[in-house]
Enzyme design. Structure first.
Site, PDB file in Angstrom:
ATOM      1  N   ARG A 168       0.249   9.643  14.318  1.00 51.19           N
ATOM      2  CA  ARG A 168       1.480   8.842  13.697  1.00 51.19           C
ATOM      3  C   ARG A 168       2.297   8.108  14.704  1.00 51.19           C
ATOM      4  O   ARG A 168       2.073   8.321  15.796  1.00 51.19           O
ATOM      5  CB  ARG A 168       2.443  10.042  13.021  1.00 51.19           C
ATOM      6  CG  ARG A 168       1.864  10.427  11.468  1.00 51.19           C
ATOM      7  CD  ARG A 168       2.797  10.747  10.772  1.00 51.19           C
ATOM      8  NE  ARG A 168       3.851   9.855  10.438  1.00 51.19           N
ATOM      9  CZ  ARG A 168       4.853  10.115   9.836  1.00 51.19           C
ATOM     10  NH1 ARG A 168       5.473  11.238   9.580  1.00 51.19           N
ATOM     11  NH2 ARG A 168       5.924   9.101   9.591  1.00 51.19           N
ATOM     12  N   CYS A 225      -1.502   7.654  -2.192  1.00 55.91           N
ATOM     13  CA  CYS A 225      -1.746   6.532  -1.268  1.00 55.91           C
ATOM     14  C   CYS A 225      -2.501   7.192   0.002  1.00 55.91           C
ATOM     15  O   CYS A 225      -2.750   6.588   1.013  1.00 55.91           O
ATOM     16  CB  CYS A 225      -0.527   5.726  -0.921  1.00 55.91           C
ATOM     17  SG  CYS A 225       0.967   6.439  -0.466  1.00 55.91           S
ATOM     18  N   LYS A 273       0.903  -1.242   0.165  1.00 55.55           N
ATOM     19  CA  LYS A 273      -0.188  -0.056   0.167  1.00 55.55           C
ATOM     20  C   LYS A 273       0.815   1.186  -0.131  1.00 55.55           C
ATOM     21  O   LYS A 273       0.397   2.306  -0.336  1.00 55.55           O
ATOM     22  CB  LYS A 273      -0.906   0.051   1.136  1.00 55.55           C
ATOM     23  CG  LYS A 273      -0.566  -0.177   2.588  1.00 55.55           C
ATOM     24  CD  LYS A 273      -1.418  -0.079   3.584  1.00 55.55           C
ATOM     25  CE  LYS A 273      -0.809   0.181   5.161  1.00 55.55           C
ATOM     26  NZ  LYS A 273      -0.172   1.550   5.263  1.00 55.55           N
ATOM     27  N   ARG A 289      -9.426   6.643   6.226  1.00 53.43           N
ATOM     28  CA  ARG A 289     -10.279   6.212   7.377  1.00 53.43           C
ATOM     29  C   ARG A 289     -11.041   7.322   7.892  1.00 53.43           C
ATOM     30  O   ARG A 289     -12.306   7.144   8.589  1.00 53.43           O
ATOM     31  CB  ARG A 289      -9.084   5.493   8.430  1.00 53.43           C
ATOM     32  CG  ARG A 289      -8.595   4.389   7.983  1.00 53.43           C
ATOM     33  CD  ARG A 289      -7.461   3.780   8.938  1.00 53.43           C
ATOM     34  NE  ARG A 289      -6.849   2.578   8.744  1.00 53.43           N
ATOM     35  CZ  ARG A 289      -5.346   2.180   8.633  1.00 53.43           C
ATOM     36  NH1 ARG A 289      -4.526   3.131   9.367  1.00 53.43           N
ATOM     37  NH2 ARG A 289      -5.116   1.235   8.568  1.00 53.43           N
ATOM     38  N   ARG A 323       0.967   4.093  18.958  1.00 56.54           N
ATOM     39  CA  ARG A 323      -0.299   4.222  18.857  1.00 56.54           C
ATOM     40  C   ARG A 323      -1.163   3.437  19.719  1.00 56.54           C
ATOM     41  O   ARG A 323      -2.241   3.943  20.385  1.00 56.54           O
ATOM     42  CB  ARG A 323      -0.616   3.675  17.401  1.00 56.54           C
ATOM     43  CG  ARG A 323       0.171   4.551  16.170  1.00 56.54           C
ATOM     44  CD  ARG A 323      -0.319   4.130  14.849  1.00 56.54           C
ATOM     45  NE  ARG A 323       0.494   4.810  13.635  1.00 56.54           N
ATOM     46  CZ  ARG A 323       0.228   4.991  12.411  1.00 56.54           C
ATOM     47  NH1 ARG A 323      -1.180   4.833  12.045  1.00 56.54           N
ATOM     48  NH2 ARG A 323       1.002   5.574  11.698  1.00 56.54           N
TER      49      ARG A 323
END
Length: 308
Positions: free
Chosen positions: A145, A238, A79, A128, A151
Site C-alpha cells: 500500500r 472493487c 474503479k 492482480r 511503491r
C-alpha cells in the site's frame, strides 16, 4: 463569476486528476474552479484494503461532502466508485479514458516474463495477485500500500523486484518512464473502470450537470458501464479478484467485453467474453456475469474473500 468547489482526495494522483478536470472546465465552460481536499478512510488507514472490504473507502467522505453541499462536484478514479448508485448524486461525466492496462515497474528493466522464479512483486490488489499466480511465473506476491512514490521506492531500494500499478495513474503523473512493461490484457485484465475518471455532482444541481456534460465521452461511458454492470451482477466489490475490459470496435458499432474471475491462488479461474451494441452496455455486462455465475464465479469470489 460563480466558483465551483471541486472535492478531491489529497493524494498527489487525486489532486493531479482533479486539477486536470478543473483545467478542462475552465477552458471549455469559462467557470472558475477551486479544489477542496478531503481526507478519506483509505487515506487515513494503512491497513490492507481487503480488511475493510475496499468498497468505497477512497470516495465515501468525498461523496458525503458533495451530498451535504460542502462542495459542488467531485472527481474520483472510477474503479474506486461503488457500483450501487447513490440517489443523491449524478454521475454527470465520464471523460475520455486513459490506457486502462496495468503496468509493471521492475528492476533492471525486466518484463514479467523475464522476472526470475521467486522474484518479489508488490501489489495490494487481489485481482492482480490472482492473475499473476495464474500465469505460473513462480513469483512471490507481496502486499503493498502507499502512494505511487512509496511503491516505486520499494523497487529502487531493492526491497522488491517489481510492483504492478495502473498505467493511467503513472501517465497522469508524468511517470511513464519508469514502466518496464504495459501488461497485455490477455495476461492481466484491469479492474472494471480502471483508467477512467468519474465526475459527480448533486442530482438536483442542473447547472453543474450541464457544465460537466461537455466532458462526457460516450464510448468511455458505454465501456465502463458494461464493466461495472458485470461487477454489480457478480455482487463483487472493487477489491474482489475480478478483471474486466470493454472496448468499442467496428467503428463504434460493437462493444466487446472480456472478464475474468479467479481465486487468489490463480486456479481455478473463469474467463469469458460477450459482445453487442454499445447501446446495450448494461445488458451485455449482466449477460456475461450471468454466464460466469453459471460457471461458479460466485464460489470463486467467496473463496477468495475467505482466503483474505
Amino acid at each position: 463569476m460563480t466558483t465551483l468547489r471541486l472535492g478531491t482526495r489529497g493524494s498527489e494522483l487525486a489532486v493531479t486528476q482533479s486539477s486536470h478536470i478543473a483545467d478542462r472546465l475552465r477552458a471549455e465552460t469559462g467557470v472558475e474552479v477551486e479544489l477542496v481536499t478531503i481526507s478519506t478512510l483509505g487515506d487515513r488507514s494503512s491497513a490492507p484494503l481487503t480488511t475493510f472490504g475496499g468498497q468505497g473507502v477512497f470516495v465515501a467522505a468525498v461523496r458525503e461532502a458533495l451530498a451535504a453541499g460542502e462542495v459542488d462536484l467531485a472527481v474520483h478514479s472510477l474503479k474506486d466508485l461503488p457500483t450501487t448508485p447513490d440517489p443523491r448524486l449524478s454521475l454527470a461525466a465520464i471523460p475520455l479514458r486513459e490506457d486502462p492496462r496495468d503496468a509493471l515497474v521492475a528492476r533492471d528493466g525486466l518484463t514479467l516474463g523475464e522476472l526470475p522464479s521467486g522474484a518479489r512483486v508488490g501489489t495490494g490488489s487481489p485481482r492482480r495477485v490472482s492473475q499473476l499466480n495464474a500465469l505460473g511465473l513462480g513469483v512471490e506476491t507481496v502486499p503493498l500500500r502507499g502512494n505511487v512514490d512509496t511503491r516505486l521506492g520499494k523497487v529502487t531500494s531493492g526491497e522488491l523486484d517489481a510492483v504492478v500499478l495502473a498505467r493511467a495513474g503513472l501517465s497522469r503523473l508524468g511517470r511513464l518512464g519508469v514502466v518496464t512493461e504495459a501488461i497485455d490484457p490477455i495476461q492481466m485484465l484491469p479492474a472494471p473502470g480502471q483508467g477512467a475518471l468519474a465526475c459527480e455532482c448533486r442530482v438536483d444541481d442542473d447547472a453543474t450537470i450541464r457544465l460537466l456534460s461537455v466532458l462526457d465521452d460516450p464510448d468511455t461511458r458505454a465501456a465502463v458501464t458494461a464493466e461495472r454492470s458485470l461487477l454489480a451482477t457478480l455482487e463483487a466489490g472493487c477489491s474482489a479478484p475480478v478483471g474486466a475490459l470493454a472496448e468499442i470496435v467496428n467503428d463504434g458499432e460493437e462493444l466487446w467485453l472480456r472478464a475474468v474471475v479467479g481465486e487468489i491462488s490463480g486456479a481455478p479461474s473463469i474467463r469469458l467474453s460477450a459482445s453487442g451494441s454499445p447501446d446495450e452496455a448494461t445488458a451485455i455486462g449482466e449477460r456475461l456475469a450471468a454466464e460466469m455465475l453459471a460457471e461458479g464465479a460466485d464460489q470463486l469470489v467467496s473463496a477468495s474473500a475467505t482466503a483474505r
